[in-house]
Design an enzyme around this catalytic site. Structure first.
Site, PDB file in Angstrom:
ATOM      1  N   TYR A  63       0.830  -1.219   0.000  1.00 25.91           N
ATOM      2  CA  TYR A  63       0.000   0.000   0.000  1.00 25.91           C
ATOM      3  C   TYR A  63       0.861   1.264   0.000  1.00 25.91           C
ATOM      4  O   TYR A  63       0.529   2.248  -0.649  1.00 25.91           O
ATOM      5  CB  TYR A  63      -0.991  -0.015   1.175  1.00 25.91           C
ATOM      6  CG  TYR A  63      -2.245  -0.783   0.828  1.00 25.91           C
ATOM      7  CD1 TYR A  63      -2.355  -2.143   1.122  1.00 25.91           C
ATOM      8  CD2 TYR A  63      -3.281  -0.175   0.114  1.00 25.91           C
ATOM      9  CE1 TYR A  63      -3.478  -2.865   0.750  1.00 25.91           C
ATOM     10  CE2 TYR A  63      -4.409  -0.895  -0.274  1.00 25.91           C
ATOM     11  CZ  TYR A  63      -4.500  -2.238   0.041  1.00 25.91           C
ATOM     12  OH  TYR A  63      -5.602  -2.958  -0.349  1.00 25.91           O
ATOM     13  N   ARG A  84       1.943   1.912  -3.501  1.00 26.30           N
ATOM     14  CA  ARG A  84       0.833   2.482  -4.274  1.00 26.30           C
ATOM     15  C   ARG A  84       0.587   3.933  -3.866  1.00 26.30           C
ATOM     16  O   ARG A  84       0.292   4.779  -4.700  1.00 26.30           O
ATOM     17  CB  ARG A  84      -0.434   1.646  -4.074  1.00 26.30           C
ATOM     18  CG  ARG A  84      -0.363   0.274  -4.702  1.00 26.30           C
ATOM     19  CD  ARG A  84      -1.579  -0.552  -4.387  1.00 26.30           C
ATOM     20  NE  ARG A  84      -2.789   0.004  -5.007  1.00 26.30           N
ATOM     21  CZ  ARG A  84      -4.026  -0.410  -4.686  1.00 26.30           C
ATOM     22  NH1 ARG A  84      -4.188  -1.322  -3.742  1.00 26.30           N
ATOM     23  NH2 ARG A  84      -5.080   0.098  -5.280  1.00 26.30           N
ATOM     24  N   GLN A 126     -15.057   3.506  -7.136  1.00 26.71           N
ATOM     25  CA  GLN A 126     -14.420   2.332  -6.524  1.00 26.71           C
ATOM     26  C   GLN A 126     -12.948   2.635  -6.254  1.00 26.71           C
ATOM     27  O   GLN A 126     -12.251   1.823  -5.647  1.00 26.71           O
ATOM     28  CB  GLN A 126     -14.535   1.124  -7.452  1.00 26.71           C
ATOM     29  CG  GLN A 126     -15.967   0.724  -7.761  1.00 26.71           C
ATOM     30  CD  GLN A 126     -16.024  -0.318  -8.859  1.00 26.71           C
ATOM     31  OE1 GLN A 126     -15.950  -1.530  -8.613  1.00 26.71           O
ATOM     32  NE2 GLN A 126     -16.156   0.135 -10.088  1.00 26.71           N
ATOM     33  N   ASN A 127     -12.487   3.773  -6.746  1.00 27.37           N
ATOM     34  CA  ASN A 127     -11.065   4.107  -6.640  1.00 27.37           C
ATOM     35  C   ASN A 127     -10.736   4.650  -5.250  1.00 27.37           C
ATOM     36  O   ASN A 127     -11.592   5.252  -4.589  1.00 27.37           O
ATOM     37  CB  ASN A 127     -10.670   5.126  -7.717  1.00 27.37           C
ATOM     38  CG  ASN A 127     -10.888   4.574  -9.115  1.00 27.37           C
ATOM     39  OD1 ASN A 127     -10.995   3.354  -9.301  1.00 27.37           O
ATOM     40  ND2 ASN A 127     -10.993   5.445 -10.095  1.00 27.37           N
ATOM     41  N   HIS A 159     -14.910   1.971  -1.869  1.00 27.25           N
ATOM     42  CA  HIS A 159     -13.900   1.025  -1.389  1.00 27.25           C
ATOM     43  C   HIS A 159     -12.875   1.681  -0.481  1.00 27.25           C
ATOM     44  O   HIS A 159     -11.780   1.168  -0.308  1.00 27.25           O
ATOM     45  CB  HIS A 159     -13.200   0.349  -2.588  1.00 27.25           C
ATOM     46  CG  HIS A 159     -14.145  -0.514  -3.376  1.00 27.25           C
ATOM     47  ND1 HIS A 159     -13.838  -1.027  -4.620  1.00 27.25           N
ATOM     48  CD2 HIS A 159     -15.412  -0.935  -3.118  1.00 27.25           C
ATOM     49  CE1 HIS A 159     -14.856  -1.729  -5.068  1.00 27.25           C
ATOM     50  NE2 HIS A 159     -15.838  -1.674  -4.185  1.00 27.25           N
ATOM     51  N   CYS A 170      -7.380   2.523  12.977  1.00 30.30           N
ATOM     52  CA  CYS A 170      -6.896   1.495  13.885  1.00 30.30           C
ATOM     53  C   CYS A 170      -7.697   0.211  13.696  1.00 30.30           C
ATOM     54  O   CYS A 170      -8.890   0.262  13.378  1.00 30.30           O
ATOM     55  CB  CYS A 170      -7.031   1.982  15.340  1.00 30.30           C
ATOM     56  SG  CYS A 170      -6.464   0.751  16.526  1.00 30.30           S
ATOM     57  N   CYS A 180      -9.385   0.389  17.950  1.00 32.76           N
ATOM     58  CA  CYS A 180     -10.134   1.557  18.482  1.00 32.76           C
ATOM     59  C   CYS A 180     -10.663   2.386  17.319  1.00 32.76           C
ATOM     60  O   CYS A 180     -10.518   1.990  16.153  1.00 32.76           O
ATOM     61  CB  CYS A 180      -9.210   2.386  19.390  1.00 32.76           C
ATOM     62  SG  CYS A 180      -8.045   3.451  18.507  1.00 32.76           S
ATOM     63  N   GLY A 229     -14.692   3.336 -16.894  1.00 29.14           N
ATOM     64  CA  GLY A 229     -13.426   2.713 -16.498  1.00 29.14           C
ATOM     65  C   GLY A 229     -13.546   1.642 -15.447  1.00 29.14           C
ATOM     66  O   GLY A 229     -12.681   1.510 -14.584  1.00 29.14           O
ATOM     67  N   SER A 259     -14.557  -2.627 -14.905  1.00 27.43           N
ATOM     68  CA  SER A 259     -14.891  -3.919 -15.530  1.00 27.43           C
ATOM     69  C   SER A 259     -16.234  -4.433 -15.007  1.00 27.43           C
ATOM     70  O   SER A 259     -16.779  -5.402 -15.514  1.00 27.43           O
ATOM     71  CB  SER A 259     -13.798  -4.945 -15.200  1.00 27.43           C
ATOM     72  OG  SER A 259     -13.737  -5.102 -13.768  1.00 27.43           O
TER      73      SER A 259
HETATM   74  N1  APR Z   1     -10.296   4.741 -19.888  1.00 24.31           N
HETATM   75  C1  APR Z   1     -11.428   4.078 -19.500  1.00 24.31           C
HETATM   76  N2  APR Z   1     -11.441   2.780 -19.134  1.00 24.31           N
HETATM   77  C2  APR Z   1     -10.270   2.123 -19.164  1.00 24.31           C
HETATM   78  C3  APR Z   1      -9.050   2.735 -19.560  1.00 24.31           C
HETATM   79  C4  APR Z   1      -9.109   4.098 -19.932  1.00 24.31           C
HETATM   80  N3  APR Z   1      -8.006   4.744 -20.337  1.00 24.31           N
HETATM   81  N4  APR Z   1      -8.058   1.788 -19.487  1.00 24.31           N
HETATM   82  C5  APR Z   1      -8.644   0.649 -19.058  1.00 24.31           C
HETATM   83  N5  APR Z   1      -9.959   0.846 -18.870  1.00 24.31           N
HETATM   84  C6  APR Z   1     -10.958  -0.113 -18.400  1.00 24.31           C
HETATM   85  C7  APR Z   1     -10.619  -1.566 -18.629  1.00 24.31           C
HETATM   86  O1  APR Z   1     -11.071  -1.984 -19.916  1.00 24.31           O
HETATM   87  C8  APR Z   1     -11.405  -2.251 -17.503  1.00 24.31           C
HETATM   88  O2  APR Z   1     -12.702  -2.607 -17.946  1.00 24.31           O
HETATM   89  O3  APR Z   1     -11.025   0.032 -17.000  1.00 24.31           O
HETATM   90  C9  APR Z   1     -11.509  -1.184 -16.423  1.00 24.31           C
HETATM   91  C10 APR Z   1     -10.672  -1.489 -15.187  1.00 24.31           C
HETATM   92  O4  APR Z   1     -11.216  -2.650 -14.616  1.00 24.31           O
HETATM   93  P1  APR Z   1     -10.556  -3.225 -13.283  1.00 24.31           P
HETATM   94  O5  APR Z   1      -9.094  -3.266 -13.445  1.00 24.31           O
HETATM   95  O6  APR Z   1     -11.316  -4.481 -12.946  1.00 24.31           O
HETATM   96  O7  APR Z   1     -10.846  -2.106 -12.178  1.00 24.31           O
HETATM   97  P2  APR Z   1     -12.195  -1.856 -11.394  1.00 24.31           P
HETATM   98  O8  APR Z   1     -13.382  -2.179 -12.227  1.00 24.31           O
HETATM   99  O9  APR Z   1     -12.109  -0.489 -10.824  1.00 24.31           O
HETATM  100  O10 APR Z   1     -12.077  -2.924 -10.195  1.00 24.31           O
HETATM  101  C11 APR Z   1     -13.079  -2.876  -9.185  1.00 24.31           C
HETATM  102  O11 APR Z   1     -11.798  -4.512  -7.931  1.00 24.31           O
HETATM  103  O12 APR Z   1      -9.708  -5.215  -7.290  1.00 24.31           O
HETATM  104  C12 APR Z   1     -10.854  -4.569  -6.855  1.00 24.31           C
HETATM  105  O13 APR Z   1     -11.028  -2.988  -5.137  1.00 24.31           O
HETATM  106  C13 APR Z   1     -10.550  -3.154  -6.444  1.00 24.31           C
HETATM  107  O14 APR Z   1     -11.921  -1.164  -6.733  1.00 24.31           O
HETATM  108  C14 APR Z   1     -11.362  -2.291  -7.400  1.00 24.31           C
HETATM  109  C15 APR Z   1     -12.444  -3.240  -7.866  1.00 24.31           C
END
Ligand code: APR
Length: 239
Positions: A64, A67, A97-98, A115, A123, A126, A182, A184
């Site tokens: 973390y 990151r 979700q970011n 998330h 903590c 606490c 953005g 999945s």
């Molecule tokens: N612009 C828009 N979308 C994009 C771009 C871009 N430049 N580049 C990639 N993508 C898309 C990909 O095609 C994919 O569908 O963004 C998506 C990212 O998907 P994930 O990597 O699965 O991320 P996310 O959907 O945010 O994951 C959800 O999963 O691992 C956990 O807690 C984590 O919050 C996260 C959650």
């Protein structure tokens, strides 16, 4: 296709964005499931679960903090900025979700972090919670109560903060346009938000260079990067 929707989109009063890692990709932050994503390099079960944390808190903290360094140097990109700009013309809610805080740094006012946040720590015992931007020297860091601190993020197998989730659902149910950017849509319950919106008559627009499991349920699927597609879409909405 866009023309048929353009009236509904322009007339929309309340716009909810559901965003995922893809919107931050053009800020230099890797996604999770792309071919160059984090879950290709690391095993989420070793780093993003409560069990993994208690098994090896220092390893999870190292990951973390790595990151965090990247997030702190990242800048909001035109996609984040376009969403913030739209707030001057419409009611805009961001359900993200970011954990990178880039929507807030772009100027978005109402951002629900489904998330959690990489720039917040809490903590394990606490109710201590605080902002976090300077990496700890000694890992795992300790709370003043003596117990270990953790990143204030939601790990696999953990529930989302219930107040945040309740508010997110109510925004999804009461919007007339939802723009899904953005993500999945692989992870629940965030991936149910478009269903709630659709059930209540909202127009669904997806922005993603790839197809997702819900692309066929969208009213409009824009297969482009968000840094390109969002400024264009938002300038049409503002007209
Ligand atoms: N612009 C828009 N979308 C994009 C771009 C871009 N430049 N580049 C990639 N993508 C898309 C990909 O095609 C994919 O569908 O963004 C998506 C990212 O998907 P994930 O990597 O699965 O991320 P996310 O959907 O945010 O994951 C959800 O999963 O691992 C956990 O807690 C984590 O919050 C996260 C959650």
């Amino acid at each position: 296709m866009f023309d048929t929707l353009s009236h509904q989109i322009k007339d929309s009063e309340k716009i909810v964005f559901v965003t995922g890692a893809g919107i931050s990709k053009e800020s230099g932050i890797p996604t999770f499931r792309d071919k160059d994503g984090l879950w290709r390099k690391y095993d989420p079960m070793q780093l993003a679960t409560i069990d993994a944390f208690y098994k090896n808190p220092s390893l999870v903290w190292e990951w973390y903090q790595e990151r965090l360094a990247n997030v702190l140097t990242a800048k909001p990109n035109p996609g984040h900025l376009a969403i913030a700009e739209l707030e001057r013309h419409k009611e805009v809610i961001v359900l993200t979700q970011n954990i990178d805080g880039l929507h807030q740094r772009a100027g978005s006012k109402i951002v629900l972090e489904l998330h959690g946040s990489l720039v917040r720590i809490k903590c394990t015992v606490c109710n201590f919670i605080d902002q976090f931007s300077i990496p700890f020297e000694i890992l795992p860091p300790k709370c003043r109560c003596g117990n270990i601190l953790r990143p204030d993020v939601v790990w696999f197998g953990e529930k989302l903060p219930h107040l945040v989730w309740g508010e997110a659902m109510s925004h999804a149910i009461n919007c007339d346009l939802m723009i899904i950017v953005g993500t999945s849509l692989e992870v629940s319950p965030a991936n149910t938000l478009p269903l709630y919106a659709k059930q209540n008559g909202a127009v669904l627009i997806e922005i993603n260079p790839e197809k997702t499991r819900m692309s066929s349920s969208m009213d409009l699927s824009i297969n482009e990067t968000s840094a390109k597609a969002l400024p264009r879409l938002i300038s049409l909405i503002q007209k």
